[in-house]
Write a protein that holds these residues in place. Structure first.
Motif, PDB file in Angstrom:
ATOM      1  N   ARG A  17      -0.749 137.122 117.455  1.00 37.70           N
ATOM      2  CA  ARG A  17      -0.982 138.555 117.304  1.00 37.70           C
ATOM      3  C   ARG A  17      -1.964 138.764 116.163  1.00 37.70           C
ATOM      4  O   ARG A  17      -2.092 137.937 115.270  1.00 37.70           O
ATOM      5  N   GLU A  18      -2.630 139.900 116.206  1.00 33.09           N
ATOM      6  CA  GLU A  18      -3.626 140.225 115.189  1.00 33.09           C
ATOM      7  C   GLU A  18      -3.085 141.307 114.258  1.00 33.09           C
ATOM      8  O   GLU A  18      -2.436 142.256 114.696  1.00 33.09           O
ATOM      9  N   TYR A  19      -3.347 141.148 112.983  1.00 29.44           N
ATOM     10  CA  TYR A  19      -2.969 142.150 111.998  1.00 29.44           C
ATOM     11  C   TYR A  19      -4.037 142.138 110.906  1.00 29.44           C
ATOM     12  O   TYR A  19      -4.278 141.115 110.271  1.00 29.44           O
TER      13      TYR A  19
ATOM     14  N   TRP B 107      -5.275 136.522 112.469  1.00 25.30           N
ATOM     15  CA  TRP B 107      -4.429 136.132 113.593  1.00 25.30           C
ATOM     16  C   TRP B 107      -3.263 135.309 113.093  1.00 25.30           C
ATOM     17  O   TRP B 107      -3.429 134.421 112.250  1.00 25.30           O
ATOM     18  N   TYR B 108      -2.084 135.594 113.634  1.00 22.37           N
ATOM     19  CA  TYR B 108      -0.849 134.902 113.283  1.00 22.37           C
ATOM     20  C   TYR B 108      -0.242 134.336 114.562  1.00 22.37           C
ATOM     21  O   TYR B 108      -0.127 135.038 115.564  1.00 22.37           O
ATOM     22  N   THR B 109       0.125 133.066 114.510  1.00 22.17           N
ATOM     23  CA  THR B 109       0.661 132.383 115.682  1.00 22.17           C
ATOM     24  C   THR B 109       2.124 132.035 115.443  1.00 22.17           C
ATOM     25  O   THR B 109       2.493 131.581 114.371  1.00 22.17           O
ATOM     26  N   ASP B 110       2.933 132.258 116.458  1.00 18.55           N
ATOM     27  CA  ASP B 110       4.365 132.023 116.383  1.00 18.55           C
ATOM     28  C   ASP B 110       4.765 131.074 117.502  1.00 18.55           C
ATOM     29  O   ASP B 110       4.369 131.260 118.651  1.00 18.55           O
TER      30      ASP B 110
END
Length: 129
Positions: A72-74, A78-81
């Motif tokens: 997801r982008e914030y 970008w952050y990956t889970d």
């Protein structure tokens, strides 16, 4: 898309809880280290009831984690889970066997063609092309 990873459970983070627009949530992160020549660590997150599944394992257990990857982008970052949706003990059957050397199979002997006459050249002669 289902992905799987096998490795040793090396760390379990404390549970995190909170409330959102869909109600209460619970999340717990854990780290698994692969058993390769160059081991890699991956941090997974278990959500909801999966946090209870995680409580039955101890540090050092060999686990097989089935997970999905979500990003997801914030604020232009970008952050990956890695979301685990199945956590189970790795069975001995699923471990990859260590490769062993096998001698190559013998090739069948090829028959010699006796009916074909090949020209013979001496080392002093020039090649015809």
């Amino acid at each position: 898309m289902a992905l799987e990873l096998e490795g040793t459970l090396v760390k379990v983070q404390p549970e995190q809880t909170g409330s959102g627009k869909n109600g209460q949530w619970v999340k717990q992160e854990f780290v698994v280290e692969t058993q390769e020549q160059y081991p890699k660590k991956a941090c997974f997150s278990a959500w909801g009831d999966r946090t209870n599944d995680l409580k039955q394992f101890a540090l050092g257990d060999k686990l097989k984690v089935t997970f999905s990857v979500e990003s997801r982008e914030y604020n232009d970052r970008w952050y990956t889970d890695l979301r685990a949706y199945r956590i189970e003990l790795a069975s001995e059957v699923t471990n990859t066997p260590t490769p062993s050397y096998q001698a190559p199979a013998q090739r069948p002997a090829t028959p010699k063609a006796s009916s074909v006459d090949l020209p013979s050249f001496s080392e002093d002669e020039d090649l015809p092309f």
